[in-house]
Write a protein that holds these residues in place. Structure first.
Motif, PDB file in Angstrom:
ATOM      1  N   LEU A   1      -0.884 -36.318   6.339  1.00  0.00           N
ATOM      2  CA  LEU A   1      -1.162 -37.955   5.933  1.00  0.00           C
ATOM      3  C   LEU A   1      -1.162 -38.271   4.373  1.00  0.00           C
ATOM      4  CD1 LEU A   1      -2.152 -40.800   6.857  1.00  0.00           C
ATOM      5  CD2 LEU A   1      -4.684 -39.707   6.749  1.00  0.00           C
ATOM      6  N   ILE A   2      -1.796 -37.292   3.644  1.00  0.00           N
ATOM      7  CA  ILE A   2      -2.024 -37.478   2.323  1.00  0.00           C
ATOM      8  C   ILE A   2      -0.463 -37.417   1.659  1.00  0.00           C
ATOM      9  CG2 ILE A   2      -2.393 -36.424   0.123  1.00  0.00           C
ATOM     10  CD1 ILE A   2      -5.091 -35.680   1.355  1.00  0.00           C
ATOM     11  N   ASP A   3       0.527 -36.655   2.114  1.00  0.00           N
ATOM     12  CA  ASP A   3       1.664 -36.595   1.754  1.00  0.00           C
ATOM     13  C   ASP A   3       2.661 -37.694   2.121  1.00  0.00           C
ATOM     14  OD1 ASP A   3       1.231 -34.002   0.571  1.00  0.00           O
ATOM     15  OD2 ASP A   3       1.769 -32.839   2.271  1.00  0.00           O
ATOM     16  N   ASP A   4       2.282 -38.084   3.111  1.00  0.00           N
ATOM     17  CA  ASP A   4       3.079 -39.537   3.649  1.00  0.00           C
ATOM     18  C   ASP A   4       2.634 -40.610   2.953  1.00  0.00           C
ATOM     19  OD1 ASP A   4       4.424 -38.233   5.461  1.00  0.00           O
ATOM     20  OD2 ASP A   4       3.240 -38.508   7.337  1.00  0.00           O
ATOM     21  N   ILE A   5       1.222 -40.922   2.746  1.00  0.00           N
ATOM     22  CA  ILE A   5       0.720 -41.875   1.942  1.00  0.00           C
ATOM     23  C   ILE A   5       1.512 -41.909   0.451  1.00  0.00           C
ATOM     24  CG2 ILE A   5      -1.231 -42.884   0.770  1.00  0.00           C
ATOM     25  CD1 ILE A   5      -2.882 -42.024   3.117  1.00  0.00           C
ATOM     26  N   LYS A   6       1.387 -40.602  -0.092  1.00  0.00           N
ATOM     27  CA  LYS A   6       1.964 -40.567  -1.508  1.00  0.00           C
ATOM     28  C   LYS A   6       3.288 -41.088  -1.377  1.00  0.00           C
ATOM     29  CE  LYS A   6      -0.868 -36.903  -3.207  1.00  0.00           C
ATOM     30  NZ  LYS A   6      -0.767 -35.484  -3.698  1.00  0.00           N
ATOM     31  N   ARG A   7       4.179 -40.615  -0.746  1.00  0.00           N
ATOM     32  CA  ARG A   7       5.804 -40.822  -0.282  1.00  0.00           C
ATOM     33  C   ARG A   7       5.931 -42.287  -0.008  1.00  0.00           C
ATOM     34  NH1 ARG A   7       8.421 -40.900   3.853  1.00  0.00           N
ATOM     35  NH2 ARG A   7       6.835 -39.597   5.199  1.00  0.00           N
ATOM     36  N   VAL A   8       5.277 -42.990   0.824  1.00  0.00           N
ATOM     37  CA  VAL A   8       5.446 -44.237   1.197  1.00  0.00           C
ATOM     38  C   VAL A   8       4.923 -45.191   0.167  1.00  0.00           C
ATOM     39  CG1 VAL A   8       4.891 -45.967   3.067  1.00  0.00           C
ATOM     40  CG2 VAL A   8       5.493 -43.792   3.729  1.00  0.00           C
ATOM     41  N   LEU A   9       3.892 -45.109  -0.168  1.00  0.00           N
ATOM     42  CA  LEU A   9       3.023 -46.079  -1.162  1.00  0.00           C
ATOM     43  C   LEU A   9       3.637 -46.024  -2.620  1.00  0.00           C
ATOM     44  CD1 LEU A   9      -0.564 -46.498   0.076  1.00  0.00           C
ATOM     45  CD2 LEU A   9       1.539 -47.783   0.718  1.00  0.00           C
ATOM     46  N   GLY A  10       3.978 -44.853  -2.959  1.00  0.00           N
ATOM     47  CA  GLY A  10       4.607 -44.654  -4.320  1.00  0.00           C
ATOM     48  C   GLY A  10       3.294 -44.656  -5.303  1.00  0.00           C
ATOM     49  N   GLY A  11       3.444 -44.273  -6.632  1.00  0.00           N
ATOM     50  CA  GLY A  11       2.431 -44.206  -7.415  1.00  0.00           C
ATOM     51  C   GLY A  11       1.848 -45.409  -7.866  1.00  0.00           C
ATOM     52  N   GLU A  12       2.746 -46.642  -7.819  1.00  0.00           N
ATOM     53  CA  GLU A  12       1.980 -47.929  -8.431  1.00  0.00           C
ATOM     54  C   GLU A  12       1.246 -48.555  -7.469  1.00  0.00           C
ATOM     55  OE1 GLU A  12       5.428 -49.134  -6.074  1.00  0.00           O
ATOM     56  OE2 GLU A  12       5.145 -47.452  -7.712  1.00  0.00           O
ATOM     57  N   ARG A  13       0.967 -48.133  -6.071  1.00  0.00           N
ATOM     58  CA  ARG A  13       0.273 -48.632  -5.215  1.00  0.00           C
ATOM     59  C   ARG A  13      -1.015 -47.651  -4.918  1.00  0.00           C
ATOM     60  NH1 ARG A  13       4.989 -49.099  -2.533  1.00  0.00           N
ATOM     61  NH2 ARG A  13       6.112 -50.724  -3.138  1.00  0.00           N
ATOM     62  N   ILE A  14      -1.259 -46.876  -5.609  1.00  0.00           N
ATOM     63  CA  ILE A  14      -2.224 -45.877  -5.529  1.00  0.00           C
ATOM     64  C   ILE A  14      -3.195 -45.555  -6.814  1.00  0.00           C
ATOM     65  CG2 ILE A  14      -2.967 -43.614  -4.768  1.00  0.00           C
ATOM     66  CD1 ILE A  14      -0.407 -43.091  -3.195  1.00  0.00           C
ATOM     67  N   SER A  15      -4.312 -45.986  -6.717  1.00  0.00           N
ATOM     68  CA  SER A  15      -5.095 -45.830  -7.807  1.00  0.00           C
ATOM     69  C   SER A  15      -5.828 -44.354  -7.740  1.00  0.00           C
ATOM     70  CB  SER A  15      -6.469 -46.891  -7.957  1.00  0.00           C
ATOM     71  OG  SER A  15      -5.804 -48.001  -8.010  1.00  0.00           O
ATOM     72  N   ALA A  16      -6.310 -43.992  -6.376  1.00  0.00           N
ATOM     73  CA  ALA A  16      -6.943 -42.769  -6.237  1.00  0.00           C
ATOM     74  C   ALA A  16      -6.638 -42.526  -4.682  1.00  0.00           C
ATOM     75  CB  ALA A  16      -8.348 -42.594  -6.348  1.00  0.00           C
ATOM     76  N   LEU A  17      -6.730 -41.053  -4.365  1.00  0.00           N
ATOM     77  CA  LEU A  17      -6.281 -40.607  -3.038  1.00  0.00           C
ATOM     78  C   LEU A  17      -7.187 -39.335  -2.855  1.00  0.00           C
ATOM     79  CD1 LEU A  17      -5.044 -41.145  -0.658  1.00  0.00           C
ATOM     80  CD2 LEU A  17      -2.912 -39.570  -1.224  1.00  0.00           C
ATOM     81  N   SER A  18      -8.060 -39.324  -2.042  1.00  0.00           N
ATOM     82  CA  SER A  18      -8.962 -37.991  -2.097  1.00  0.00           C
ATOM     83  C   SER A  18      -9.235 -37.576  -0.545  1.00  0.00           C
ATOM     84  CB  SER A  18     -10.305 -38.060  -2.808  1.00  0.00           C
ATOM     85  OG  SER A  18     -10.803 -39.324  -2.124  1.00  0.00           O
TER      86      SER A  18
END
Length: 199
Positions: free
Chosen positions: A8-25
């Motif tokens: 799930l974390i890998d998919d979120i990083k790939r789909v949302l990209g860096g500009e839409r993620i402030s933090a992911l934990s």
């Protein structure tokens, strides 16, 4: 098939990209995604619609006041909206959080067009924390009275409130008046007796 949290974390990083993620934990078997307020609608739409994510259901939304978080050690923004999402397709949950950029006038975009179930959740968050959900079709108080002053879940709201309501038999109606409760010390007293227990 259930998706693992690392997938799930890998998919979120790939789909949302860096500009839409402030933090992911990942903590305590729960994934928390923090997005910038300006990207909330864009990120939420991708979380719902992208085939690798498919968060079809919003289970809960609540307001948060972080001003006293960590025994007052918090130094970030004060108000946030926390959304709990569920993917039926991938059998996985996600916590989505966005902070309001202005502590004096907290505003976030409403998620009602993405997940209609947030309607009353956003109204509750507005009522209790004072977070304005821009684009909500009926943002009004839900749990407190329409004449209520303030937002009772804010950390700086006094325990006794600002006004009290009572029925006035002379006027035959409910009236509001300043609080008449005297502040008192709520620390329990310890009574010590010299000869306690026969000693």
């Amino acid at each position: 098939m259930a998706k693992t949290l690392n997938q799930l974390i890998d998919d979120i990083k790939r789909v949302l990209g860096g500009e839409r993620i402030s933090a992911l934990s990942l903590a305590l078997d729960e994934v928390t995604l923090e997005v910038p307020a300006a990207k909330l609608i864009e990120a939420a739409t991708l979380l719902r619609d992208h085939a690798d994510l498919r968060f079809e259901a919003c289970v809960d939304l609540c307001g948060m006041d972080y001003s006293a978080y960590g025994d007052g050690q918090w130094s970030g923004l004060r108000f946030a909206s926390v959304v709990h999402l569920l993917s039926y397709t991938h059998n996985v949950r996600l916590r989505l959080r966005a902070f309001c950029v202005d502590d004096d006038f907290p505003v976030l975009a409403s998620l009602i067009d993405i997940w209609p179930t947030v309607n009353w959740f956003e109204r509750e968050s507005f009522d209790l924390y004072g977070i304005i959900y821009q684009g909500h079709p009926d943002l009004r108080r839900l749990l407190t009275d329409y004449g209520f002053v303030g937002h009772p879940f804010r950390k700086d709201f006094p325990l006794s409130g600002y006004v009290e309501m009572r029925y006035d038999p002379e006027q035959s109606r409910v009236i509001y008046q300043p609080v008449t409760i005297e502040p008192r010390e709520t620390v329990p007293r310890i009574i010590r007796e010299e000869n306690y227990g026969g000693v």
